[in-house]
Design an enzyme around this catalytic site. Structure first.
Site, short mmCIF file in Angstrom:
data_model
loop_
_atom_site.label_atom_id
_atom_site.label_comp_id
_atom_site.label_asym_id
_atom_site.label_seq_id
_atom_site.Cartn_x
_atom_site.Cartn_y
_atom_site.Cartn_z
N HIS A 1 0.82 -1.19 -0.18
CA HIS A 1 0.06 0.02 0.05
C HIS A 1 0.92 1.29 0.23
CE1 HIS A 1 -3.17 -2.84 2.20
NE2 HIS A 1 -3.58 -2.49 0.86
N LYS B 1 -16.25 -2.64 12.96
CA LYS B 1 -15.18 -2.51 13.67
C LYS B 1 -14.78 -3.97 14.34
CE LYS B 1 -13.00 0.91 17.08
NZ LYS B 1 -13.59 2.29 17.90
N ARG C 1 -2.25 -6.42 -8.36
CA ARG C 1 -1.11 -7.35 -8.17
C ARG C 1 -1.34 -8.91 -9.31
NH1 ARG C 1 -2.66 -8.26 -2.15
NH2 ARG C 1 -4.44 -7.60 -2.90
N SER D 1 -2.91 -8.21 2.77
CA SER D 1 -3.08 -7.90 4.38
C SER D 1 -3.57 -9.10 4.89
CB SER D 1 -4.51 -6.99 4.39
OG SER D 1 -3.85 -5.67 3.91
P1 ADP Z 1 -9.78 -3.65 -0.08
O1 ADP Z 1 -10.58 -4.42 1.17
O2 ADP Z 1 -10.70 -2.60 -0.58
O3 ADP Z 1 -9.70 -4.63 -1.05
P2 ADP Z 1 -7.25 -3.32 0.62
O4 ADP Z 1 -6.84 -2.96 1.97
O5 ADP Z 1 -7.14 -4.98 0.62
O6 ADP Z 1 -8.43 -2.91 0.43
O7 ADP Z 1 -6.54 -2.77 -0.61
C1 ADP Z 1 -6.57 -1.46 -0.99
C2 ADP Z 1 -5.99 -1.50 -2.33
O8 ADP Z 1 -4.66 -1.89 -2.33
C3 ADP Z 1 -6.65 -2.42 -3.40
O9 ADP Z 1 -6.64 -1.79 -4.64
C4 ADP Z 1 -5.55 -3.57 -3.67
O10 ADP Z 1 -5.59 -4.25 -4.83
C5 ADP Z 1 -4.34 -2.67 -3.20
N1 ADP Z 1 -3.03 -3.58 -2.77
C6 ADP Z 1 -3.26 -4.25 -1.77
N2 ADP Z 1 -1.81 -5.10 -1.72
C7 ADP Z 1 -1.12 -4.59 -2.61
C8 ADP Z 1 0.28 -4.81 -3.06
N3 ADP Z 1 1.07 -5.70 -2.30
N4 ADP Z 1 0.66 -4.21 -4.17
C9 ADP Z 1 -0.03 -3.24 -4.70
N5 ADP Z 1 -1.33 -3.08 -4.29
C10 ADP Z 1 -2.04 -3.74 -3.31
#
Ligand code: ADP
Length: 151
Positions: free
Chosen positions: A18, A42, A92, A130
């Site tokens: 991120h 939450k 990704r 995550s």
């Molecule tokens: P959501 O729950 O909305 O999917 P995330 O917190 O999982 O939110 O992810 C937010 C954004 O970051 C998404 O567009 C996801 O694809 C991107 N993302 C997550 N991990 C990575 C990573 N390692 N590299 C690039 N983008 C990522």
């Protein structure tokens, strides 16, 4: 006109993947607003939302172009409220693509002045998710090297 992008997500937790998207986003936009979604409630989160917001804020405390907010509404409405014409998202793999494709089309439908901008992950962060980090952390593994702060 100032170019503001929202970077919405669950960020449970916010990772180096991120962080990479935020920093690269700043090469394109004047301001990036990291918007931590509260919609899944939450108690369904693994990392407490206030704890995570604090960690993210601290990560960018020397960078006035990055803001951190919590939200519990449609992303398209949130964008209007902050006069953000762009949504920033990371990609990704094809699984991300399938998901992002549908939400991006829906967001465009709900707010036609909103463009979603996708950045392809930097290869070294491609494997960081995550979900995996929550699993490792839950069983006592050290996840600090995947995060831009310490937990
Ligand atoms: P959501 O729950 O909305 O999917 P995330 O917190 O999982 O939110 O992810 C937010 C954004 O970051 C998404 O567009 C996801 O694809 C991107 N993302 C997550 N991990 C990575 C990573 N390692 N590299 C690039 N983008 C990522």
């Amino acid at each position: 006109m100032k170019k503001t992008a929202l970077f919405p997500g669950s960020f449970d937790p916010f990772t180096n993947g991120h962080h990479d998207i935020v920093m690269r986003g700043l090469n394109i936009f004047d301001e990036v607003i990291i918007s931590v979604g509260h919609n899944t409630s939450k108690k369904n989160r693994y990392f407490d939302i206030d704890f995570m917001v604090e960690k993210i804020k601290n990560t960018y405390k020397k960078n006035p172009s990055v803001k951190v907010i919590v939200y519990d509404e449609l992303t398209s409405s949130l964008a209007k409220k902050h006069e953000a014409r762009y949504l920033l998202r990371g990609l990704r793999n094809t699984t991300d693509f399938e998901y992002e494709n549908t939400i991006s089309q829906m967001n465009r439908y709900l707010n036609e002045s909103l463009e979603t901008v996708f950045l392809i992950t930097t290869p070294e962060y491609a494997a960081i998710s995550s979900t995996i980090i929550r699993e490792v952390h839950k069983y006592g593994g050290n996840v600090n090297k995947f995060l831009p702060y310490k937990v």
